[in-house]
Scaffold this active site. Structure first.
Site, PDB file in Angstrom:
ATOM      1  N   HIS A  18       0.822  -1.208   0.000  1.00  0.00           N
ATOM      2  CA  HIS A  18       0.000   0.000   0.000  1.00  0.00           C
ATOM      3  C   HIS A  18       0.853   1.253   0.000  1.00  0.00           C
ATOM      4  CE1 HIS A  18       0.702   0.748   4.294  1.00  0.00           C
ATOM      5  NE2 HIS A  18       0.241  -0.470   4.598  1.00  0.00           N
ATOM      6  N   CYS A  53       2.563  -4.810   6.761  1.00  0.00           N
ATOM      7  CA  CYS A  53       2.377  -4.555   5.336  1.00  0.00           C
ATOM      8  C   CYS A  53       3.684  -4.057   4.716  1.00  0.00           C
ATOM      9  CB  CYS A  53       1.287  -3.509   5.134  1.00  0.00           C
ATOM     10  SG  CYS A  53      -0.350  -4.045   5.681  1.00  0.00           S
TER      11      CYS A  53
END
Length: 166
Positions: free
Chosen positions: A122, A141
């Site tokens: 992301h 992430c």
């Protein structure tokens, strides 16, 4: 004035002409992603050839080692796929990694723990108007700049295999 009109008309027609030859490599989808946590790189491959790479990746706050449990702030290691995308992400677009796989779930179950999930590639937080967060700040992430994430969004189709290694 007539010359200016003729020039504009010519440019407009040229813009409508079909593109000749193959599209530039940067616009074609890729078929494999390789994340190297130790080098902080992501390499994109098409037909076995590297076509693009990104450097300076940001990981979970505890990047060393494989993610095992919810809340350990580690980024998983292993072979997964990009299984969906979220255009309404809190982190300027996101591509979900298929963690946990069967082995990850089995390990966590043996330990009586939750393996966690929702691991994404992301961009930066939507509340950050520009720039980049400092250091490793995600919960596991892999973070990119917003411009890089926009490019990944276009190049990486759902179902793309991703290998994440130390």
């Amino acid at each position: 004035m007539i010359r200016a009109f003729a020039l504009l008309a010519t440019l407009a027609l040229a813009a409508c002409a079909p593109v000749q030859g193959p599209l530039p490599a940067s616009t074609l989808p890729v078929d494999f992603l390789l994340v190297d946590k130790s080098d902080r790189t992501l390499k994109l491959f098409r037909n076995g050839e590297e076509v693009k790479s990104y450097v300076g990746l940001q990981f979970g706050a505890s990047p060393a080692g494989h993610k095992q449990f919810e809340g350990d702030e580690r980024t998983p290691e292993g072979l997964y796929t990009i299984d969906t995308r979220n255009p309404a992400s809190s982190y300027h677009l996101s591509l979900r990694v298929s963690y946990p796989n069967a082995a990850d779930r089995a390990f966590a179950e043996r330990e009586g723990r939750d393996p966690g999930g929702d691991i994404f590639l992301h961009g930066q937080p939507n509340w950050l108007p520009s720039g980049r967060m400092v250091g490793d700040w995600t919960d596991g992430c892999i973070a990119f700049t917003n411009a890089e994430m926009e490019e990944l969004w276009r190049l990486v189709p759902d179902g793309t295999p991703i290998e994440i290694r130390l």
